[in-house]
Design a protein around this motif. Structure first.
Motif, PDB file in Angstrom:
ATOM      1  N   THR A 160       6.627  -4.102  -4.392  1.00 26.64           N
ATOM      2  CA  THR A 160       5.898  -3.855  -5.646  1.00 26.64           C
ATOM      3  C   THR A 160       4.797  -4.896  -5.867  1.00 26.64           C
ATOM      4  O   THR A 160       4.414  -5.165  -7.009  1.00 26.64           O
ATOM      5  CB  THR A 160       6.873  -3.880  -6.839  1.00 26.64           C
ATOM      6  N   THR A 196       2.614   9.644 -13.413  1.00 23.06           N
ATOM      7  CA  THR A 196       2.719   8.196 -13.198  1.00 23.06           C
ATOM      8  C   THR A 196       2.718   7.435 -14.523  1.00 23.06           C
ATOM      9  O   THR A 196       3.333   6.377 -14.628  1.00 23.06           O
ATOM     10  CB  THR A 196       1.576   7.690 -12.302  1.00 23.06           C
ATOM     11  N   SER A 220       1.747  -4.804  -5.687  1.00 19.25           N
ATOM     12  CA  SER A 220       0.444  -4.226  -6.014  1.00 19.25           C
ATOM     13  C   SER A 220       0.460  -3.828  -7.482  1.00 19.25           C
ATOM     14  O   SER A 220       1.481  -3.379  -8.013  1.00 19.25           O
ATOM     15  CB  SER A 220       0.167  -2.980  -5.152  1.00 19.25           C
ATOM     16  N   ASP A 221      -0.690  -3.983  -8.146  1.00 16.31           N
ATOM     17  CA  ASP A 221      -0.803  -3.568  -9.542  1.00 16.31           C
ATOM     18  C   ASP A 221      -1.079  -2.074  -9.672  1.00 16.31           C
ATOM     19  O   ASP A 221      -0.980  -1.526 -10.779  1.00 16.31           O
ATOM     20  CB  ASP A 221      -1.930  -4.343 -10.227  1.00 16.31           C
ATOM     21  N   ASN A 222      -1.396  -1.429  -8.552  1.00 20.46           N
ATOM     22  CA  ASN A 222      -1.803  -0.016  -8.591  1.00 20.46           C
ATOM     23  C   ASN A 222      -0.625   0.914  -8.355  1.00 20.46           C
ATOM     24  O   ASN A 222      -0.668   1.809  -7.497  1.00 20.46           O
ATOM     25  CB  ASN A 222      -2.905   0.228  -7.552  1.00 20.46           C
ATOM     26  N   GLN A 223       0.457   0.710  -9.093  1.00 18.87           N
ATOM     27  CA  GLN A 223       1.643   1.556  -9.005  1.00 18.87           C
ATOM     28  C   GLN A 223       2.470   1.366 -10.275  1.00 18.87           C
ATOM     29  O   GLN A 223       2.351   0.327 -10.937  1.00 18.87           O
ATOM     30  CB  GLN A 223       2.455   1.233  -7.743  1.00 18.87           C
ATOM     31  N   THR A 259       1.852   6.680  -5.394  1.00 22.20           N
ATOM     32  CA  THR A 259       1.226   6.879  -6.699  1.00 22.20           C
ATOM     33  C   THR A 259       0.111   7.906  -6.625  1.00 22.20           C
ATOM     34  O   THR A 259       0.025   8.821  -7.465  1.00 22.20           O
ATOM     35  CB  THR A 259       0.681   5.537  -7.231  1.00 22.20           C
ATOM     36  N   ALA A 260      -0.744   7.782  -5.623  1.00 20.70           N
ATOM     37  CA  ALA A 260      -1.850   8.731  -5.461  1.00 20.70           C
ATOM     38  C   ALA A 260      -1.335  10.146  -5.238  1.00 20.70           C
ATOM     39  O   ALA A 260      -1.911  11.121  -5.734  1.00 20.70           O
ATOM     40  CB  ALA A 260      -2.739   8.295  -4.300  1.00 20.70           C
ATOM     41  N   GLU A 298       1.184   2.495  -3.349  1.00 23.16           N
ATOM     42  CA  GLU A 298      -0.108   2.992  -3.812  1.00 23.16           C
ATOM     43  C   GLU A 298      -0.327   4.434  -3.351  1.00 23.16           C
ATOM     44  O   GLU A 298      -0.845   5.264  -4.107  1.00 23.16           O
ATOM     45  CB  GLU A 298      -1.231   2.089  -3.299  1.00 23.16           C
ATOM     46  N   GLU A 327       0.815  -1.218   0.000  1.00 21.95           N
ATOM     47  CA  GLU A 327       0.000   0.000   0.000  1.00 21.95           C
ATOM     48  C   GLU A 327       0.847   1.265   0.000  1.00 21.95           C
ATOM     49  O   GLU A 327       0.391   2.332  -0.416  1.00 21.95           O
ATOM     50  CB  GLU A 327      -0.938   0.011   1.220  1.00 21.95           C
ATOM     51  N   TYR A 328       2.091   1.129   0.462  1.00 17.89           N
ATOM     52  CA  TYR A 328       2.960   2.310   0.510  1.00 17.89           C
ATOM     53  C   TYR A 328       3.137   2.903  -0.891  1.00 17.89           C
ATOM     54  O   TYR A 328       2.977   4.115  -1.097  1.00 17.89           O
ATOM     55  CB  TYR A 328       4.320   1.939   1.112  1.00 17.89           C
ATOM     56  N   GLN A 376       8.064  -2.312   1.907  1.00 18.19           N
ATOM     57  CA  GLN A 376       7.434  -1.513   0.859  1.00 18.19           C
ATOM     58  C   GLN A 376       7.732  -2.168  -0.488  1.00 18.19           C
ATOM     59  O   GLN A 376       8.714  -1.850  -1.146  1.00 18.19           O
ATOM     60  CB  GLN A 376       7.955  -0.083   0.948  1.00 18.19           C
TER      61      GLN A 376
END
Length: 444
Positions: free
Chosen positions: A344, A193, A346-349, A182-183, A179, A176-177, A342
């Motif tokens: 990778t 991004t 996650s797909d949201n980055q 990215t946000a 993510e 989530e870090y 921290q």
């Protein structure tokens, strides 16, 4: 090399003080002691029963700056409080043992640190005639967790706690870090991004061939030729590049220029401005430009992407080593009780998939031994959350948690000196903390 925060103009540094602390608070047969560093400021103390504000030290050396300026000292002035800051065992100059060997690091954990704080609070109450005073703890990030846990575990000693950006839930995998990073980058628009993702894709393509890897070595000023066949080296390289953005996002506009550290002028707008600047060439070239800016800002000649170099550094047990600045000690704590990796996963980055959880676990085992595997670490993390309650601590009485989301603020931003450019959210957070302190000091 970490730089010591500078004492601001108009202030005089308070003297260094030392407290005789127990080595092991949970073994009555162990009578060994050591000297723990602290600073204090009694300028604003008005009466015998004036409140006491205790800044909790964390995974680095403490500085007397924090009992001179900053948000805690602003409150201290307003409430007439005496202020202390206590250095965390095994960090800075607080050395419980002769070195940082594995055998000695068994005395490094959050429970011992909390007991240190409790013993210090008791002794200072007597030394400075503060037996009728109410104590409030402060801390940010890991020290923020300690501040909250101190109130939880020692409610008869600590009247209230301020926990800024405190990760109270120990978590093995923390994708989530990235993510959140990215946000935060996307607050400037979607292009930043997208361009990072394009640069990452170009890096992946170049890693498929030796000639491409040579190009990456030159573009990103890698200290030693990057070995694409060494997964750990590639993971280290990828992690370091993502770290360019992670560090900037974490400390974006946090008013820490007074500390004298470099890079405070590099913000989210700066890095996204570079990544979005088409005049610099394709996204890969912009990424390389950003890397050079960061290296030059911090006085680094090249980017060290050698996994073995990193492991060798973390294995150094000497207090004279660069690892003693906090790298070895904090790695040990993450490998035994916290995790917080921290990754990778996650797909949201936009940073690829090159440093998954297994990369972090491998570091634990390579630095401290095969026993520091995922199973044992998961057990340690469960124990941490059982001991402190994880997210359940949020319902605890007399603890205020300060959390910032991607709205122009930064990690622990409320702790730094005020600025006219502070966001409304940040100003409101400081006022809410002040109101809580006032209630705590009035209550019985």
């Amino acid at each position: 090399m970490l730089q010591a925060p500078k004492i601001p103009l108009g202030f005089s540094a308070p003297p260094e003080n030392w407290f005789i602390q127990r080595l092991d608070h949970f073994d009555d047969s162990n009578t060994e002691t050591w000297k723990q560093r602290f600073y204090y400021n009694d300028t604003f103390r008005k009466t015998k029963d004036s409140p006491v504000f205790l800044m909790v030290g964390g995974e680095g050396a403490i500085s007397p700056v924090w009992v001179l300026i900053g948000n805690m000292m602003k409150y201290a002035e307003g409430f007439g409080a005496m202020a202390f800051i206590l250095e965390h065992r095994f960090y800075g100059q607080s050395h419980p043992r002769s070195d940082m060997s594995d055998a000695n690091l068994k005395y490094l954990n959050s429970e011992q640190a909390l007991a240190d704080l409790a013993a210090f609070r008791q002794a200072m109450s007597v030394k400075f005639n503060l037996t009728d005073s109410k104590w409030i703890s402060f801390g940010g990030s890991y020290p923020g967790s300690l501040s909250a846990w101190l109130r939880l575990k020692y409610p008869h000693l600590i009247h209230g706690a301020v926990a800024s950006s405190a990760p109270v839930l120990a978590q093995l995998n923390f994708p989530e870090y990235l993510e959140v990073v990215t946000a935060s980058l996307e607050t400037t628009g979607p292009d930043c991004t997208k361009n990072i993702a394009n640069a990452t894709a170009a890096i992946e393509e170049l890693l498929d061939a030796d000639e491409g890897t040579k190009k990456l070595t030159n573009l990103f000023r890698v200290c030693e030729p990057l070995n694409r066949r060494n997964d750990n080296d590639v993971s280290t390289f990828s992690s370091n590049l993502a770290g360019l953005f992670m560090g900037v996002v974490q400390y974006n506009k946090d008013n820490r220029a007074f500390e004298g550290v470099p890079g405070t002028n590099i913000t989210i707008a700066t890095v996204c401005g570079i990544m979005n600047d088409k005049s610099l060439g394709p996204a890969l070239m912009r990424y390389a430009k950003l890397n050079s800016l960061i290296l030059d800002t911090y006085g680094e000649k090249c980017l060290d992407a050698s996994y073995q170099n990193a492991i060798n550094s973390l294995r150094n047990v000497s207090w004279d080593s660069s690892a003693a600045e906090g790298g070895r000690q904090w790695t040990y704590q993450t490998c035994t009780e916290f995790g917080f990796y921290q990754t990778t996963d996650s797909d949201n980055q936009p940073f690829g998939k090159r440093f998954p959880l297994k990369y972090s676990i491998q570091q634990c085992m390579d630095v401290f031994g095969e026993a520091f595997n995922s199973s044992n670490l998961a057990s340690g993390i469960r124990q941490t959350n059982t001991n402190y309650g994880g997210k359940g601590i949020a319902s605890s009485r007399d603890i205020v948690f300060v959390v910032f989301y991607p709205t122009g603020t930064a990690h622990c931003a409320n702790m730094y000196p005020e600025s006219d450019s502070d966001s409304p959210q940040l100003k409101q957070a400081r006022e809410v903390i002040k109101q809580h302190i006032a209630k705590w000091l009035i209550s019985g």
